[in-house]
Design a protein around this motif. Structure first.
Motif, PDB file in Angstrom:
ATOM      1  N   GLN A 132      30.974  35.678  66.729  1.00 49.81           N
ATOM      2  CA  GLN A 132      30.788  34.263  66.412  1.00 49.81           C
ATOM      3  C   GLN A 132      29.757  34.067  65.304  1.00 49.81           C
ATOM      4  O   GLN A 132      29.937  33.229  64.411  1.00 49.81           O
ATOM      5  N   THR A 133      28.670  34.842  65.345  1.00 53.47           N
ATOM      6  CA  THR A 133      27.664  34.725  64.284  1.00 53.47           C
ATOM      7  C   THR A 133      28.194  35.282  62.960  1.00 53.47           C
ATOM      8  O   THR A 133      27.904  34.748  61.898  1.00 53.47           O
ATOM      9  N   LYS A 134      28.990  36.335  63.040  1.00 48.92           N
ATOM     10  CA  LYS A 134      29.601  36.883  61.818  1.00 48.92           C
ATOM     11  C   LYS A 134      30.570  35.876  61.210  1.00 48.92           C
ATOM     12  O   LYS A 134      30.679  35.766  59.985  1.00 48.92           O
ATOM     13  N   LEU A 135      31.272  35.151  62.068  1.00 45.27           N
ATOM     14  CA  LEU A 135      32.188  34.114  61.597  1.00 45.27           C
ATOM     15  C   LEU A 135      31.410  33.057  60.818  1.00 45.27           C
ATOM     16  O   LEU A 135      31.821  32.652  59.723  1.00 45.27           O
TER      17      LEU A 135
ATOM     18  N   ILE B  55      19.781  29.708  59.346  1.00 45.19           N
ATOM     19  CA  ILE B  55      20.816  29.237  60.272  1.00 45.19           C
ATOM     20  C   ILE B  55      20.138  28.548  61.458  1.00 45.19           C
ATOM     21  O   ILE B  55      19.148  29.050  62.007  1.00 45.19           O
ATOM     22  N   GLY B  56      20.676  27.409  61.837  1.00 44.02           N
ATOM     23  CA  GLY B  56      20.127  26.675  62.969  1.00 44.02           C
ATOM     24  C   GLY B  56      20.864  26.993  64.257  1.00 44.02           C
ATOM     25  O   GLY B  56      22.062  27.281  64.244  1.00 44.02           O
ATOM     26  N   VAL B  57      20.155  26.967  65.360  1.00 41.91           N
ATOM     27  CA  VAL B  57      20.740  27.186  66.683  1.00 41.91           C
ATOM     28  C   VAL B  57      20.278  26.054  67.607  1.00 41.91           C
ATOM     29  O   VAL B  57      19.074  25.754  67.658  1.00 41.91           O
TER      30      VAL B  57
ATOM     31  N   LYS C 126      19.182  37.607  62.856  1.00 35.39           N
ATOM     32  CA  LYS C 126      18.026  38.248  62.216  1.00 35.39           C
ATOM     33  C   LYS C 126      18.400  39.624  61.672  1.00 35.39           C
ATOM     34  O   LYS C 126      17.933  40.025  60.602  1.00 35.39           O
ATOM     35  N   LYS C 127      19.257  40.313  62.411  1.00 34.50           N
ATOM     36  CA  LYS C 127      19.720  41.621  61.953  1.00 34.50           C
ATOM     37  C   LYS C 127      20.505  41.495  60.651  1.00 34.50           C
ATOM     38  O   LYS C 127      20.493  42.388  59.799  1.00 34.50           O
TER      39      LYS C 127
END
Length: 323
Positions: A154-157, A168-170, A191-192
């Protein structure tokens, strides 16, 4: 003589009264009727679909509401007081089985009974929520299905949609244990990938709009996990991110339809259906929760909101599921 008759009469009346208060375990046709209690934490599309899928799964296995199945559905509307009182109600009714929909509801039911067979759905991590000893061997009166998906995907998307993003906001409700688990994983993954992460929380749906507006002015993309508070306000979130031109990837595919751009997630109706079939085995006496392994969604899918994409100036065809 008269006293003895009076006592006998009172005794029979008492038995009749008690019989009238007990659950009717037979239908008009003489079929055995199973009583299932359902506790849902709050009303929003994903959880509603999980409930509908649950009933569908039961029906496919021969348990039909109105024939040999009676369901007592309770919705706590995100109130802790309601969760507690409704759990106790379902337990006191001596339900044959109880379904808990979402982590708070599942935990509330588990706290109310260690005896009545319980299945849960839309729970991120059953072990972390202290509902089971392990996914493979629950070992208690609880089992069910998890809605945990690949946070990494999902983060890669999201990063594939905004490849030049620096921040990026969460957003999530810190009071929801299921959300905290996902957010921790998302922060680690982001972060990675070399981007900064700005986290904002909201305890109620009333705070969601302000949190979204604040965050949208400081980031290039937003990630929201399968959080019940934010899912309940997804249409509000959608208006803000559309106005601010900020792509949002959601943990739930249902949230994409009303407030997000895209997601790689699960079909909650199918997840509920899996749960219903697990419940059917328990009701039929074929298995006990303690010995039924926790199940996850059989398939994941990419969902893109084409209208949102066009509003953000993004070609929806360019949004692909990362490998």
């Amino acid at each position: 003589m008269h006293i003895r008759k009076l006592i006998t009469g009172l005794g029979l009346a008492g038995l009749l009264l008690l019989g009238g208060c007990s659950n009717n375990k037979k239908s008009d046709s003489g079929q055995s009727v199973k009583h299932v209690g359902v506790l849902q934490v709050v009303q929003h599309p994903s959880l509603d679909k999980a409930y509908e899928g649950f009933k569908k799964g039961l029906k496919e296995e021969g348990y039909v509401e109105g024939k040999n199945l009676k369901i007592d559905y309770q919705n706590a509307q995100n109130s802790q007081d309601n969760l507690k009182s409704m759990s106790e109600k379902l337990v006191n009714e001596k339900s044959d089985l109880i379904l808990g929909i979402a982590t708070p509801a599942a935990q509330s039911v588990a706290n109310a009974t260690q005896d009545i067979p319980t299945v849960v759905t839309a729970v991120t991590d059953l072990k972390a929520a202290k509902l089971v000893n392990s996914d493979a061997k629950p070992g208690r009166n609880v089992t069910g299905t998890t809605d945990m998906v690949s946070i990494d995907k999902q983060t890669k998307l999201l990063l594939s949609i905004v490849p030049k993003a620096k921040t990026i906001g969460v957003m999530y409700n810190a009071g929801e244990a299921n959300s905290k688990i996902q957010v921790d994983l998302a922060i680690k993954a982001l972060k990675k990938a070399g981007v900064k992460v700005l986290v904002k929380t909201a305890n109620t749906t009333n705070d969601v709009q302000q949190v979204t507006e604040t965050l949208a002015g400081k980031v290039q993309g937003i990630y929201v996990p399968t959080d019940n508070t934010f899912a309940s306000a997804s249409s509000i979130i959608g208006k803000v991110v559309k106005e601010k031109k900020i792509p949002l990837v959601a943990g739930s595919t249902d949230q994409v339809k009303t407030g997000g751009l895209a997601s790689i997630g699960i079909d909650y109706e199918k997840l509920g259906e899996q749960t219903g079939k697990m419940a059917a085995k328990i009701l039929a006496g074929k298995a006990k929760p303690a010995s039924i392994p926790v199940e996850k969604a059989n398939e994941l899918k990419l969902v893109v909101n084409h209208k949102m994409a066009k509003a953000l100036g993004i070609d929806p065809k360019t949004i692909k599921a990362p490998k």
